[in-house]
Design a protein around this motif. Sequence first.
Motif, PDB file in Angstrom:
ATOM      1  N   GLU A  77       0.890  -1.355  -0.159  1.00  0.00           N
ATOM      2  CA  GLU A  77      -0.115  -0.054  -0.180  1.00  0.00           C
ATOM      3  C   GLU A  77       0.626   1.272   0.140  1.00  0.00           C
ATOM      4  OE1 GLU A  77      -2.245  -2.843   2.859  1.00  0.00           O
ATOM      5  OE2 GLU A  77      -0.282  -2.660   2.216  1.00  0.00           O
ATOM      6  N   GLY A  87      -3.627   6.291   0.594  1.00  0.00           N
ATOM      7  CA  GLY A  87      -4.371   6.871  -0.513  1.00  0.00           C
ATOM      8  C   GLY A  87      -3.816   8.119  -0.790  1.00  0.00           C
ATOM      9  N   TYR A 124      -3.090  10.699   2.115  1.00  0.00           N
ATOM     10  CA  TYR A 124      -4.268  10.882   3.129  1.00  0.00           C
ATOM     11  C   TYR A 124      -3.786  11.283   4.253  1.00  0.00           C
ATOM     12  CZ  TYR A 124      -7.839   8.610   0.166  1.00  0.00           C
ATOM     13  OH  TYR A 124      -8.633   8.082  -0.868  1.00  0.00           O
ATOM     14  N   GLN A 129       1.059   3.779  -3.206  1.00  0.00           N
ATOM     15  CA  GLN A 129       0.547   5.323  -2.583  1.00  0.00           C
ATOM     16  C   GLN A 129       1.599   6.330  -3.044  1.00  0.00           C
ATOM     17  OE1 GLN A 129      -1.166   6.813   1.528  1.00  0.00           O
ATOM     18  NE2 GLN A 129       0.942   6.880   1.619  1.00  0.00           N
ATOM     19  N   GLN A 158      -6.428  -0.084  -1.708  1.00  0.00           N
ATOM     20  CA  GLN A 158      -6.979  -0.726  -0.829  1.00  0.00           C
ATOM     21  C   GLN A 158      -6.394  -2.234  -1.440  1.00  0.00           C
ATOM     22  OE1 GLN A 158     -11.343  -0.863  -1.026  1.00  0.00           O
ATOM     23  NE2 GLN A 158     -11.409  -2.037   0.919  1.00  0.00           N
ATOM     24  N   THR A 164      -7.985   5.909  -3.253  1.00  0.00           N
ATOM     25  CA  THR A 164      -7.706   5.007  -2.009  1.00  0.00           C
ATOM     26  C   THR A 164      -7.012   3.759  -2.756  1.00  0.00           C
ATOM     27  OG1 THR A 164      -9.636   5.770  -0.940  1.00  0.00           O
ATOM     28  CG2 THR A 164      -8.618   3.452  -0.307  1.00  0.00           C
ATOM     29  N   ASP A 220      -7.031   3.963   5.608  1.00  0.00           N
ATOM     30  CA  ASP A 220      -6.748   3.632   4.359  1.00  0.00           C
ATOM     31  C   ASP A 220      -5.467   4.458   3.584  1.00  0.00           C
ATOM     32  OD1 ASP A 220      -8.765   1.693   4.289  1.00  0.00           O
ATOM     33  OD2 ASP A 220     -10.108   3.299   3.356  1.00  0.00           O
ATOM     34  N   THR A 238      -8.818   8.559   8.049  1.00  0.00           N
ATOM     35  CA  THR A 238      -9.084   7.149   7.738  1.00  0.00           C
ATOM     36  C   THR A 238      -7.897   6.420   8.023  1.00  0.00           C
ATOM     37  OG1 THR A 238      -9.421   5.825   5.702  1.00  0.00           O
ATOM     38  CG2 THR A 238      -8.297   7.772   5.341  1.00  0.00           C
ATOM     39  N   GLY A 279     -10.275  11.422  -3.843  1.00  0.00           N
ATOM     40  CA  GLY A 279      -9.501  10.745  -2.892  1.00  0.00           C
ATOM     41  C   GLY A 279      -9.333   9.389  -3.590  1.00  0.00           C
TER      42      GLY A 279
END
Length: 100
Positions: free
Chosen positions: A15, A70, A59, A19, A86, A84, A68, A66, A82
């Motif tokens: 992630e 992103g 983020y 990102q 995931q 994301t 998450d 959050t 946004g």
Amino acid sequence: MRDDLDDEFGEYSHEEILQALVQHLLTSDELDQLCDDADLPQLTDADGQPVHITSARTYQDAGVLTLDRGVWLELSDGSVFGLTVQISRRPTTEVTLRRR
């Protein structure tokens, strides 16, 4: 060197790397050039001017509440998006990080 990468990306390396990649891609060139490169129409505002990205932050950096991962995008026409990252499935084997 691996310890440095593990510290930087931690348990959620997939992630975090995706990102960072999305953030880099969206800030490395003008939005109209990215659209041209992808053979997509360009976004324009009400005055016919090309829309550009005014901010692309993670983020966490943007203060989005959050857990998450992103990228928070703010565009010159006032729109905000946004994107994301995931995860749907984790790898079944150990993942090794390496620098190029």
